[in-house]
Design an enzyme around this catalytic site. Structure first.
Site, PDB file in Angstrom:
ATOM      1  N   ASP A  44       0.843  -1.199   0.000  1.00 27.49           N
ATOM      2  CA  ASP A  44       0.000   0.000   0.000  1.00 27.49           C
ATOM      3  C   ASP A  44       0.881   1.253   0.000  1.00 27.49           C
ATOM      4  O   ASP A  44       1.658   1.472   0.924  1.00 27.49           O
ATOM      5  CB  ASP A  44      -0.882   0.007   1.263  1.00 27.49           C
ATOM      6  CG  ASP A  44      -1.800   1.213   1.299  1.00 27.49           C
ATOM      7  OD1 ASP A  44      -2.875   1.145   0.683  1.00 27.49           O
ATOM      8  OD2 ASP A  44      -1.429   2.233   1.930  1.00 27.49           O
ATOM      9  N   TYR A  49       2.867   9.798   0.032  1.00 25.82           N
ATOM     10  CA  TYR A  49       3.914   9.210   0.881  1.00 25.82           C
ATOM     11  C   TYR A  49       5.322   9.514   0.365  1.00 25.82           C
ATOM     12  O   TYR A  49       6.307   9.322   1.086  1.00 25.82           O
ATOM     13  CB  TYR A  49       3.752   7.685   1.017  1.00 25.82           C
ATOM     14  CG  TYR A  49       2.436   7.225   1.608  1.00 25.82           C
ATOM     15  CD1 TYR A  49       1.557   8.121   2.211  1.00 25.82           C
ATOM     16  CD2 TYR A  49       2.057   5.891   1.567  1.00 25.82           C
ATOM     17  CE1 TYR A  49       0.341   7.703   2.723  1.00 25.82           C
ATOM     18  CE2 TYR A  49       0.851   5.461   2.085  1.00 25.82           C
ATOM     19  CZ  TYR A  49      -0.014   6.376   2.656  1.00 25.82           C
ATOM     20  OH  TYR A  49      -1.206   5.951   3.168  1.00 25.82           O
ATOM     21  N   LYS A  74      -2.740   5.959  -4.220  1.00 28.29           N
ATOM     22  CA  LYS A  74      -3.872   6.846  -3.914  1.00 28.29           C
ATOM     23  C   LYS A  74      -3.613   8.240  -4.475  1.00 28.29           C
ATOM     24  O   LYS A  74      -2.468   8.709  -4.457  1.00 28.29           O
ATOM     25  CB  LYS A  74      -4.063   6.967  -2.388  1.00 28.29           C
ATOM     26  CG  LYS A  74      -3.939   5.660  -1.640  1.00 28.29           C
ATOM     27  CD  LYS A  74      -4.218   5.817  -0.158  1.00 28.29           C
ATOM     28  CE  LYS A  74      -3.860   4.550   0.596  1.00 28.29           C
ATOM     29  NZ  LYS A  74      -2.428   4.396   0.902  1.00 28.29           N
ATOM     30  N   HIS A 107      -7.679   9.297  -1.989  1.00 24.59           N
ATOM     31  CA  HIS A 107      -7.065   9.208  -0.659  1.00 24.59           C
ATOM     32  C   HIS A 107      -7.974   9.782   0.443  1.00 24.59           C
ATOM     33  O   HIS A 107      -8.148   9.181   1.494  1.00 24.59           O
ATOM     34  CB  HIS A 107      -5.721   9.947  -0.683  1.00 24.59           C
ATOM     35  CG  HIS A 107      -4.766   9.507   0.368  1.00 24.59           C
ATOM     36  ND1 HIS A 107      -3.406   9.513   0.191  1.00 24.59           N
ATOM     37  CD2 HIS A 107      -4.963   9.050   1.627  1.00 24.59           C
ATOM     38  CE1 HIS A 107      -2.814   9.068   1.290  1.00 24.59           C
ATOM     39  NE2 HIS A 107      -3.743   8.798   2.176  1.00 24.59           N
TER      40      HIS A 107
HETATM   41  N1  NAP Z   1      -5.765   5.994   3.618  1.00 25.44           N
HETATM   42  C1  NAP Z   1      -5.273   6.735   4.584  1.00 25.44           C
HETATM   43  O1  NAP Z   1      -5.661   7.896   4.804  1.00 25.44           O
HETATM   44  C2  NAP Z   1      -4.217   6.156   5.481  1.00 25.44           C
HETATM   45  C3  NAP Z   1      -3.917   6.785   6.700  1.00 25.44           C
HETATM   46  C4  NAP Z   1      -2.964   6.194   7.519  1.00 25.44           C
HETATM   47  C5  NAP Z   1      -2.318   5.036   7.126  1.00 25.44           C
HETATM   48  N2  NAP Z   1      -2.600   4.463   5.906  1.00 25.44           N
HETATM   49  C6  NAP Z   1      -1.903   3.235   5.433  1.00 25.44           C
HETATM   50  O2  NAP Z   1      -1.981   2.243   6.445  1.00 25.44           O
HETATM   51  C7  NAP Z   1      -0.678   1.829   6.809  1.00 25.44           C
HETATM   52  C8  NAP Z   1      -0.628   1.380   8.253  1.00 25.44           C
HETATM   53  O3  NAP Z   1      -1.035   2.407   9.128  1.00 25.44           O
HETATM   54  P1  NAP Z   1      -0.008   3.243  10.045  1.00 25.44           P
HETATM   55  O4  NAP Z   1       1.297   3.249   9.403  1.00 25.44           O
HETATM   56  O5  NAP Z   1      -0.705   4.531  10.325  1.00 25.44           O
HETATM   57  O6  NAP Z   1      -0.010   2.462  11.446  1.00 25.44           O
HETATM   58  P2  NAP Z   1       0.181   0.958  11.964  1.00 25.44           P
HETATM   59  O7  NAP Z   1       0.518   0.036  10.860  1.00 25.44           O
HETATM   60  O8  NAP Z   1      -0.991   0.649  12.831  1.00 25.44           O
HETATM   61  O9  NAP Z   1       1.407   1.118  12.951  1.00 25.44           O
HETATM   62  C9  NAP Z   1       2.721   1.329  12.523  1.00 25.44           C
HETATM   63  C10 NAP Z   1       3.575   1.566  13.767  1.00 25.44           C
HETATM   64  O10 NAP Z   1       3.482   0.428  14.631  1.00 25.44           O
HETATM   65  C11 NAP Z   1       4.765  -0.172  14.834  1.00 25.44           C
HETATM   66  N3  NAP Z   1       4.567  -1.624  14.691  1.00 25.44           N
HETATM   67  C12 NAP Z   1       4.508  -2.357  13.562  1.00 25.44           C
HETATM   68  N4  NAP Z   1       4.268  -3.645  13.831  1.00 25.44           N
HETATM   69  C13 NAP Z   1       4.158  -3.744  15.180  1.00 25.44           C
HETATM   70  C14 NAP Z   1       3.921  -4.807  16.067  1.00 25.44           C
HETATM   71  N5  NAP Z   1       3.722  -6.061  15.631  1.00 25.44           N
HETATM   72  N6  NAP Z   1       3.875  -4.546  17.401  1.00 25.44           N
HETATM   73  C15 NAP Z   1       4.059  -3.287  17.863  1.00 25.44           C
HETATM   74  N7  NAP Z   1       4.304  -2.221  17.071  1.00 25.44           N
HETATM   75  C16 NAP Z   1       4.354  -2.460  15.742  1.00 25.44           C
HETATM   76  C17 NAP Z   1       5.685   0.412  13.784  1.00 25.44           C
HETATM   77  O11 NAP Z   1       6.955   0.646  14.328  1.00 25.44           O
HETATM   78  P3  NAP Z   1       8.280  -0.058  13.721  1.00 25.44           P
HETATM   79  O12 NAP Z   1       8.510   0.573  12.366  1.00 25.44           O
HETATM   80  O13 NAP Z   1       9.335   0.290  14.721  1.00 25.44           O
HETATM   81  O14 NAP Z   1       7.988  -1.521  13.641  1.00 25.44           O
HETATM   82  C18 NAP Z   1       5.015   1.757  13.468  1.00 25.44           C
HETATM   83  O15 NAP Z   1       5.488   2.757  14.346  1.00 25.44           O
HETATM   84  C19 NAP Z   1       0.187   3.049   6.482  1.00 25.44           C
HETATM   85  O16 NAP Z   1       1.553   2.766   6.476  1.00 25.44           O
HETATM   86  C20 NAP Z   1      -0.411   3.442   5.159  1.00 25.44           C
HETATM   87  O17 NAP Z   1       0.059   2.581   4.129  1.00 25.44           O
HETATM   88  C21 NAP Z   1      -3.561   5.003   5.095  1.00 25.44           C
END
Ligand code: NAP
Length: 274
Positions: A44, A49, A74, A107
């Site tokens: 994704d 980004y 997106k 997005h």
């Molecule tokens: N459409 C939208 O508006 C939108 C908005 C937000 C996000 N997104 C997409 O969704 C993806 C995921 O969401 P996100 O990046 O906001 O948050 P997330 O995946 O919920 O969390 C990522 C964070 O959690 C840590 N982490 C990863 N695996 C873990 C585990 N097993 N245990 C504990 N901590 C862990 C990572 O740190 P480390 O790197 O240190 O592992 C990072 O700081 C994004 O990267 C993006 O592609 C889309």
């Protein structure tokens, strides 16, 4: 273990993908490559980004065939006027070095551009062969209804924030009513689920971590999950969620963690559509 797929309006989407927001430069390319080598088949990204070139680099370095990987990008809300949307899509493809993406999403909705124009332009991106499937992100219930009414091509997902601290049942129901899958972003609540005492306790019964319990909970709710990590060991941890099952009591206990202000992504700059 084979990754299951979620089917929606003609699309087959791997139930887990690598999120890449905030992954940059070499780290991004390396994580994409390693994820694909470990068995991930869904990545994704987004024009916002600033890492589409590195996502493409990681894809090519992995040696995995293009057609075996589901790539989502997106279009940012500044580019939702028809001519802009087409230009932004072509630029994303150029950065990714791809002829098409599997899924092209709006997005965030924009209050400034009529949705009819944006959805019309989005549908033309599929007709022109730039996207295999189309979808929306951060769409509320009324906007889902409007988008579905306007679209001449099927919409296959609504990507929304979803994790144990957020009750998304209304948006999920509206998406499903129209055959859209739901893709859960921030599925470990930006790391918070990993240190949650209740999720960790449930995890001990299955020899899993709090993060894995959060991902498994969403998968059992029917979601596609796209956790992000910058660490190789967590790539492995996050994909190891298809060999255990939460029972009904555990699912209920996790649902009770939802809070009124449970969002971890800041919506303050987002248009108020509700
Ligand atoms: N459409 C939208 O508006 C939108 C908005 C937000 C996000 N997104 C997409 O969704 C993806 C995921 O969401 P996100 O990046 O906001 O948050 P997330 O995946 O919920 O969390 C990522 C964070 O959690 C840590 N982490 C990863 N695996 C873990 C585990 N097993 N245990 C504990 N901590 C862990 C990572 O740190 P480390 O790197 O240190 O592992 C990072 O700081 C994004 O990267 C993006 O592609 C889309």
């Amino acid at each position: 273990m084979a990754i299951p797929y979620v089917e929606a309006n003609g699309a087959r989407i791997p139930a887990i993908g690598l999120g890449t927001w905030d992954l940059r430069g070499r780290t991004c390319a390396r994580m994409v490559e390693q994820a694909l080598r470990l068995g991930y088949r869904h990545i994704d990204t987004a024009e916002m980004y600033g890492n589409e070139s590195e996502v493409g680099e990681g894809l090519r370095a992995s040696g995995v065939s293009r057609d075996d990987v589901f790539i989502t990008t997106k279009v940012w809300p500044d580019h939702l006027a028809p001519a802009e949307l087409e230009r932004a899509t072509k630029e994303s493809l150029k950065r990714l070095h791809l002829a098409d993406v599997d899924l092209l999403l709006i997005h965030w909705p924009s209050p400034r551009i009529p949705l009819a124009e944006t959805i019309g332009a989005l549908c033309r991106m599929k007709q022109a062969g730039f996207a295999r499937h189309l979808g929306i992100s951060n769409f509320t219930v009324p906007l889902i209804e409007e988008a579905v009414r306007l679209a001449t091509e099927p919409l296959v997902t609504n990507q929304i924030e979803w994790h144990p601290y957020l009750d998304q049942s209304k948006v999920v129901a509206a998406s499903r009513r129209h055959g859209l899958s739901v893709t859960a972003y921030s599925p470990i609540a930006r790391g918070r689920a990993g240190s949650d005492s209740q999720l960790r306790l449930i995890g001990t019964h299955h020899r899993k971590t709090g993060g894995q319990v959060s991902l498994r909970f969403l998968i059992q709710e029917g979601a596609i999950v796209i956790p992000r990590t910058s660490r190789r060991e967590r790539l492995e941890e996050n994909i190891a969620v298809f060999d255990f099952e939460l029972d009904a009591a555990e699912m209920d206990e996790i649902r009770k963690l939802a809070r009124r202000h449970g969002r971890v992504v800041d919506w303050s700059g987002a248009p108020n559509w509700d």
